[in-house]
Design a protein around this motif. Structure first.
Motif, PDB file in Angstrom:
ATOM      1  N   GLU A 118       9.862   4.874 -12.272  1.00 30.24           N
ATOM      2  CA  GLU A 118      10.266   6.168 -11.721  1.00 30.24           C
ATOM      3  C   GLU A 118      11.147   6.910 -12.714  1.00 30.24           C
ATOM      4  N   ASP A 119      12.044   6.188 -13.354  1.00 30.72           N
ATOM      5  CA  ASP A 119      12.906   6.744 -14.388  1.00 30.72           C
ATOM      6  C   ASP A 119      12.362   6.293 -15.738  1.00 30.72           C
ATOM      7  N   VAL A 148       9.978   2.880  -4.051  1.00 30.95           N
ATOM      8  CA  VAL A 148      11.328   3.392  -4.249  1.00 30.95           C
ATOM      9  C   VAL A 148      12.284   2.272  -4.656  1.00 30.95           C
ATOM     10  N   ARG A 168       6.748   4.394 -10.166  1.00 34.24           N
ATOM     11  CA  ARG A 168       6.029   5.639  -9.893  1.00 34.24           C
ATOM     12  C   ARG A 168       4.530   5.413  -9.851  1.00 34.24           C
ATOM     13  N   ASP A 192      -0.834   6.745  -8.908  1.00 32.28           N
ATOM     14  CA  ASP A 192       0.418   7.366  -8.494  1.00 32.28           C
ATOM     15  C   ASP A 192       0.469   7.239  -6.978  1.00 32.28           C
ATOM     16  N   TYR A 252       2.559   7.799  -4.625  1.00 34.42           N
ATOM     17  CA  TYR A 252       3.069   8.863  -3.771  1.00 34.42           C
ATOM     18  C   TYR A 252       2.083  10.022  -3.672  1.00 34.42           C
ATOM     19  N   LYS A 301       9.928  10.278   1.369  1.00 38.85           N
ATOM     20  CA  LYS A 301      10.508   9.189   0.569  1.00 38.85           C
ATOM     21  C   LYS A 301      11.853   8.791   1.181  1.00 38.85           C
TER      22      LYS A 301
END
Length: 211
Positions: A33-34, A144, A149, A155, A157, A196
Protein backbone atom coordinates in the motif's frame (compact mmCIF):
# COMPACT_ATOMS: atom_id res chain seq x y z
CA UNK A 1 -0.93 -5.20 30.54
CA UNK A 2 0.81 -8.50 31.05
CA UNK A 3 -2.42 -10.51 31.00
CA UNK A 4 -3.30 -9.05 27.59
CA UNK A 5 0.08 -10.15 26.24
CA UNK A 6 -0.66 -13.68 27.43
CA UNK A 7 -4.04 -13.67 25.69
CA UNK A 8 -2.51 -12.58 22.40
CA UNK A 9 0.19 -15.23 22.71
CA UNK A 10 -2.50 -17.86 23.15
CA UNK A 11 -4.40 -16.50 20.14
CA UNK A 12 -1.28 -16.59 17.97
CA UNK A 13 -0.38 -20.10 19.09
CA UNK A 14 -3.88 -21.36 18.34
CA UNK A 15 -3.72 -19.97 14.80
CA UNK A 16 -0.26 -21.39 14.22
CA UNK A 17 -1.41 -24.82 15.41
CA UNK A 18 -4.59 -24.91 13.30
CA UNK A 19 -3.27 -23.56 10.00
CA UNK A 20 -3.14 -26.18 7.25
CA UNK A 21 0.03 -28.24 7.61
CA UNK A 22 0.93 -28.24 3.92
CA UNK A 23 -0.01 -26.81 0.56
CA UNK A 24 1.30 -26.14 -2.94
CA UNK A 25 4.37 -23.93 -3.06
CA UNK A 26 4.33 -20.95 -5.33
CA UNK A 27 5.70 -17.48 -5.94
CA UNK A 28 3.52 -14.57 -4.87
CA UNK A 29 3.87 -10.94 -5.90
CA UNK A 30 2.37 -8.11 -3.89
CA UNK A 31 2.30 -4.36 -4.26
CA UNK A 32 2.55 -2.68 -0.84
CA UNK A 33 0.00 0.00 0.00
CA UNK A 34 2.90 2.31 0.82
CA UNK A 35 5.42 2.07 -2.00
CA UNK A 36 8.11 3.47 0.29
CA UNK A 37 7.61 0.83 2.99
CA UNK A 38 7.78 -2.93 2.57
CA UNK A 39 5.56 -4.62 5.17
CA UNK A 40 7.85 -6.09 7.85
CA UNK A 41 6.22 -9.53 7.55
CA UNK A 42 8.06 -9.63 4.23
CA UNK A 43 11.66 -9.23 5.31
CA UNK A 44 14.12 -9.18 2.40
CA UNK A 45 11.24 -8.79 -0.07
CA UNK A 46 12.45 -8.26 -3.63
CA UNK A 47 9.17 -8.12 -5.52
CA UNK A 48 7.95 -11.64 -4.80
CA UNK A 49 8.17 -14.32 -2.16
CA UNK A 50 7.86 -18.10 -2.10
CA UNK A 51 5.51 -19.81 0.31
CA UNK A 52 3.27 -22.82 0.60
CA UNK A 53 -0.40 -21.91 0.26
CA UNK A 54 -1.80 -22.81 3.68
CA UNK A 55 -5.11 -21.42 4.89
CA UNK A 56 -7.48 -21.84 7.80
CA UNK A 57 -10.83 -23.55 8.27
CA UNK A 58 -13.44 -23.11 10.97
CA UNK A 59 -12.73 -26.18 13.09
CA UNK A 60 -11.85 -29.84 12.85
CA UNK A 61 -15.54 -30.61 13.32
CA UNK A 62 -16.65 -28.79 10.16
CA UNK A 63 -15.38 -30.69 7.11
CA UNK A 64 -12.12 -31.55 8.82
CA UNK A 65 -10.96 -27.98 9.22
CA UNK A 66 -10.39 -27.51 5.48
CA UNK A 67 -9.45 -23.97 4.51
CA UNK A 68 -11.76 -21.48 2.89
CA UNK A 69 -11.57 -17.78 2.12
CA UNK A 70 -13.26 -15.99 4.99
CA UNK A 71 -11.53 -18.05 7.69
CA UNK A 72 -8.16 -17.60 6.00
CA UNK A 73 -8.65 -13.83 6.01
CA UNK A 74 -9.50 -14.06 9.71
CA UNK A 75 -6.34 -16.04 10.38
CA UNK A 76 -4.08 -13.60 8.57
CA UNK A 77 -5.65 -10.49 10.08
CA UNK A 78 -5.66 -11.87 13.62
CA UNK A 79 -2.01 -12.93 13.37
CA UNK A 80 -1.08 -9.45 12.16
CA UNK A 81 -2.82 -7.90 15.16
CA UNK A 82 -1.33 -10.44 17.57
CA UNK A 83 2.13 -9.75 16.12
CA UNK A 84 1.69 -6.05 16.91
CA UNK A 85 0.31 -6.65 20.42
CA UNK A 86 3.02 -8.99 21.76
CA UNK A 87 5.96 -6.77 22.74
CA UNK A 88 8.60 -9.41 23.49
CA UNK A 89 8.49 -11.81 20.57
CA UNK A 90 11.79 -13.54 19.94
CA UNK A 91 13.27 -13.53 16.42
CA UNK A 92 12.28 -17.18 16.07
CA UNK A 93 8.68 -16.42 17.09
CA UNK A 94 8.48 -13.52 14.65
CA UNK A 95 9.84 -15.71 11.88
CA UNK A 96 7.21 -18.38 12.52
CA UNK A 97 4.36 -15.87 12.62
CA UNK A 98 5.62 -14.08 9.51
CA UNK A 99 5.88 -17.41 7.71
CA UNK A 100 2.30 -18.25 8.63
CA UNK A 101 1.12 -14.87 7.35
CA UNK A 102 3.02 -15.37 4.09
CA UNK A 103 1.48 -18.83 3.66
CA UNK A 104 -1.98 -17.38 4.30
CA UNK A 105 -1.44 -14.67 1.68
CA UNK A 106 -0.16 -17.37 -0.71
CA UNK A 107 -3.42 -19.28 -0.12
CA UNK A 108 -5.40 -16.15 -0.97
CA UNK A 109 -3.38 -15.71 -4.17
CA UNK A 110 -3.83 -19.38 -5.11
CA UNK A 111 -7.60 -19.23 -4.52
CA UNK A 112 -8.28 -15.62 -5.47
CA UNK A 113 -11.98 -15.03 -6.14
CA UNK A 114 -13.86 -11.92 -5.06
CA UNK A 115 -17.21 -13.15 -6.41
CA UNK A 116 -17.44 -16.08 -3.99
CA UNK A 117 -16.13 -17.25 -0.63
CA UNK A 118 -13.16 -19.22 -2.03
CA UNK A 119 -13.39 -23.01 -1.60
CA UNK A 120 -16.63 -22.74 0.39
CA UNK A 121 -18.56 -24.52 -2.35
CA UNK A 122 -16.71 -27.75 -1.47
CA UNK A 123 -18.24 -27.87 1.99
CA UNK A 124 -21.19 -29.88 3.21
CA UNK A 125 -21.72 -27.21 5.88
CA UNK A 126 -24.08 -24.59 4.47
CA UNK A 127 -22.90 -21.41 6.21
CA UNK A 128 -19.64 -20.70 4.31
CA UNK A 129 -21.51 -21.04 1.01
CA UNK A 130 -23.76 -18.13 2.01
CA UNK A 131 -20.97 -15.85 3.22
CA UNK A 132 -19.68 -14.28 0.01
CA UNK A 133 -19.85 -10.66 1.18
CA UNK A 134 -18.39 -11.61 4.54
CA UNK A 135 -15.48 -13.13 2.60
CA UNK A 136 -15.14 -9.95 0.54
CA UNK A 137 -14.99 -7.88 3.71
CA UNK A 138 -12.32 -10.31 4.91
CA UNK A 139 -10.21 -9.41 1.88
CA UNK A 140 -10.52 -5.75 2.91
CA UNK A 141 -9.36 -6.54 6.45
CA UNK A 142 -6.41 -8.53 5.16
CA UNK A 143 -5.42 -5.92 2.59
CA UNK A 144 -5.48 -3.03 5.05
CA UNK A 145 -3.86 -4.82 8.00
CA UNK A 146 -1.17 -6.42 5.84
CA UNK A 147 -0.48 -3.22 3.91
CA UNK A 148 -1.23 -4.84 0.54
CA UNK A 149 -2.59 -2.96 -2.47
CA UNK A 150 -2.22 -5.79 -5.00
CA UNK A 151 -2.03 -9.57 -4.76
CA UNK A 152 -0.20 -10.71 -7.88
CA UNK A 153 -1.84 -8.56 -10.59
CA UNK A 154 -5.08 -8.05 -8.69
CA UNK A 155 -5.93 -4.68 -7.19
CA UNK A 156 -8.31 -6.15 -4.63
CA UNK A 157 -10.00 -2.84 -3.77
CA UNK A 158 -10.71 -1.74 -7.35
CA UNK A 159 -11.90 -5.20 -8.36
CA UNK A 160 -14.05 -5.68 -5.27
CA UNK A 161 -15.44 -2.18 -5.59
CA UNK A 162 -16.45 -2.82 -9.20
CA UNK A 163 -18.34 -5.95 -8.14
CA UNK A 164 -20.21 -4.07 -5.43
CA UNK A 165 -21.07 -1.04 -7.57
CA UNK A 166 -22.51 -3.33 -10.23
CA UNK A 167 -24.60 -5.26 -7.69
CA UNK A 168 -26.01 -2.25 -5.80
CA UNK A 169 -29.75 -1.71 -6.14
CA UNK A 170 -31.31 1.67 -7.09
CA UNK A 171 -32.39 2.21 -3.46
CA UNK A 172 -28.75 1.99 -2.33
CA UNK A 173 -28.94 -1.47 -0.76
CA UNK A 174 -27.47 -4.78 -1.87
CA UNK A 175 -29.61 -7.88 -2.52
CA UNK A 176 -29.70 -10.80 -0.10
CA UNK A 177 -27.52 -13.82 -0.71
CA UNK A 178 -29.31 -16.49 1.31
CA UNK A 179 -30.51 -16.90 4.86
CA UNK A 180 -27.11 -16.03 6.35
CA UNK A 181 -26.58 -12.86 4.32
CA UNK A 182 -29.82 -10.91 4.31
CA UNK A 183 -30.03 -7.65 2.37
CA UNK A 184 -29.19 -5.62 5.48
CA UNK A 185 -26.19 -7.83 6.31
CA UNK A 186 -24.87 -7.66 2.76
CA UNK A 187 -25.37 -3.91 2.66
CA UNK A 188 -23.35 -3.56 5.87
CA UNK A 189 -20.48 -5.69 4.55
CA UNK A 190 -20.52 -3.83 1.21
CA UNK A 191 -20.24 -0.46 2.94
CA UNK A 192 -17.47 -1.69 5.23
CA UNK A 193 -15.51 -2.84 2.18
CA UNK A 194 -16.05 0.31 0.14
CA UNK A 195 -15.18 2.59 3.05
CA UNK A 196 -12.04 0.58 3.87
CA UNK A 197 -13.44 0.56 7.37
CA UNK A 198 -10.61 -1.45 8.92
CA UNK A 199 -8.12 0.82 10.64
CA UNK A 200 -4.45 0.16 10.02
CA UNK A 201 -3.91 1.68 13.48
CA UNK A 202 -4.62 -1.79 14.86
CA UNK A 203 -1.18 -2.81 13.66
CA UNK A 204 0.46 0.58 13.15
CA UNK A 205 3.75 -0.34 14.88
CA UNK A 206 3.86 -3.45 12.75
CA UNK A 207 3.17 -1.69 9.46
CA UNK A 208 5.83 0.93 10.01
CA UNK A 209 8.37 -1.61 11.19
CA UNK A 210 8.24 -0.80 14.89
CA UNK A 211 8.91 -3.42 17.52
Amino acid sequence: PKDVDIVWRCVAQHLLDFQEADGPEGKVRIAPEDEEETPPWLSNYDGSFKAKARGWGYSAFTDGGKAYGSMTSCGIGTLLIARSEIPDLTPAEKKRIDGAIQSGVAWMAENYNLEKNPQADKFTWWLPKESDYYALYGVERTGVLAGIRKIDDHDWYLEGGAILVKAQKPDGSWPAGGSAETASVRTAFALLFLAKATSAEYVRPYLVGGE
